[in-house]
Scaffold this active site. Structure first.
Site, PDB file in Angstrom:
ATOM      1  N   THR A 279      65.188 -16.445  29.147  1.00 10.64           N
ATOM      2  CA  THR A 279      64.399 -15.290  28.715  1.00 10.64           C
ATOM      3  C   THR A 279      63.052 -15.297  29.421  1.00 10.64           C
ATOM      4  OG1 THR A 279      65.444 -15.156  26.538  1.00 10.64           O
ATOM      5  CG2 THR A 279      63.287 -14.138  26.757  1.00 10.64           C
ATOM      6  N   PHE A 281      59.221 -14.090  29.474  1.00 10.31           N
ATOM      7  CA  PHE A 281      58.135 -13.661  28.586  1.00 10.31           C
ATOM      8  C   PHE A 281      56.956 -13.213  29.440  1.00 10.31           C
ATOM      9  CE2 PHE A 281      60.765 -16.388  26.087  1.00 10.31           C
ATOM     10  CZ  PHE A 281      60.693 -15.897  24.786  1.00 10.31           C
TER      11      PHE A 281
END
Length: 380
Positions: A279, A281
């Protein structure tokens, strides 16, 4: 029959085209000078539309290709005129005045982090600001609100996942607030299935997690007919909820850190669809920071409903040798089928060619925003 005579003929034609192209660009310089002296706008969409239609008609069976070729030439001509007329002065000034030093190691930096302690966002925040003590907010809009209201200096939220794709709510908030992206961090995601102590996998009936985590583990969930997936605010808050519920038939998809923090037992690991699940960010703020080694640029803009308008913009990035890494379209609130475009590409504002392109686009495109030039902190 040999190809050589045909290729020789093509070489001759290409040499003629190059000379004609140079002459055309010289004419564009004179046009720019005239426009500057007479206070005229660089972009005249009606004239360009008429010129392209005429070219398409004259080119006969090659009309579509000729239109594409000349649209690109006109884009390049316009870009040169922007350079000559000093377009984008306000943007250049903002970039020039941006701080070149992020407070990565500061103990006093105030960080608004999505979720609760133990989320992957928490990991990202500590990766970027190892000495910080983040404050936690949810849902996403509260993180943005903390920046808007001056409660925090930086916000940390997920923006995309290698398996589940874009976090559309975050894109919408970025387009709404137009804060500056100052850094990005990639966090490997190894999900755990966590439940109250003593729970057994075969007895789990309900799984809670953030919608992205549920999507990233959809293969596992869909393979078990007895499990129902339910969305929660974040992965860590899902684990907190499961701990409070203390039901052996209820589990959370979360990080190992979150499971340990809330006293849950890990009953399964590594079951996400993609074994290399990651992921990304973003770290954002009201202020603009551009580190010396920043190599990624984000911006957003809207376009008119004109055939080829998106292509005409994108071809300019190719002409400058810039590599697009992300393009996302989001509907504009209150308008029917009109969209904002969010764009990521590799590049640096230290490069004069890149600055020239950004300056031209900032003057031409409606609702254009330069969102940042930053570095991406990779997996560790």
């Amino acid at each position: 029959m040999s190809l050589k005579p045909i290729r020789d003929e093509i070489d001759v034609i290409d040499n003629e085209l190059i000379e004609l192209f140079k002459k055309r660009m010289d004419c564009s310089k004179r046009v720019a000078q005239y426009k500057m002296e007479n206070g005229m706008e660089i972009f005249n969409p009606e004239r360009e539309k008429a010129v392209l239609a005429n070219i398409e008609q004259k080119a006969g069976e090659y009309g579509g290709s000729a239109r594409l070729l000349y649209a690109t030439i006109m884009e390049l001509s316009r870009a040169m005129q922007h350079d000559m007329l000093g377009s984008g002065a306000e943007l250049k000034n903002r970039i020039r005045n941006a701080s070149d030093s992020m407070p990565f190691d500061s103990k006093d930096v105030r960080v608004a982090c999505f979720g609760v302690p133990g989320t992957y966002a928490h990991k990202a925040a500590m990766k970027v600001f190892p000495n910080c003590k983040p404050e936690f907010y949810s849902p996403f809009r509260e993180v943005f609100g903390a920046i808007l209201n001056g409660q925090a200096d930086f916000g940390v939220v997920p923006i995309e996942n290698s398996s589940a794709g874009s976090v559309t709510a975050v894109y919408d908030l970025m387009l709404k607030y137009r804060f500056h992206i100052d850094a990005a961090a990639d966090i490997p995601v190894d999900h755990c299935l966590a439940a109250p102590k003593g729970a057994l996998l075969e007895n789990i009936r309900t799984v809670y997690s953030h919608e992205q985590a549920l999507s990233q583990c959809s293969d596992f969930i869909n393979s078990r007919d007895n499990i129902t997936a339910k969305e929660h605010i974040s992965t860590a808050q899902a684990s907190q909820f499961v701990a409070e519920t203390n039901d052996p038939a209820v589990a959370a998809i979360c990080s190992r850190d979150a499971a340990e923090k809330y006293g849950l037992e890990v009953i399964l690991t590594g079951f996400q669809n993609n074994p290399n699940n990651t992921t990304r960010f973003i770290v954002f703020s009201k202020d603009m920071y551009i580190e010396p080694d920043a190599d990624k640029i984000s911006l957003c803009f809207s376009l008119p409903h004109v055939t080829g308008s998106l292509y005409n913009v994108l071809c300019r990035f190719a002409a400058h040798g810039l590599n697009l890494t992300k393009i996302e379209s989001r509907p504009i609130y209150g308008k029917s089928f009109e969209y904002m475009f969010y764009l990521d590409f590799t590049g640096s504002t230290k490069n004069q060619s890149t600055i020239s392109l950004l300056s031209a686009l900032s003057d031409e495109l409606t609702e254009f925003s330069f969102l940042g030039n930053y570095k991406e902190i990779g997996n560790q």
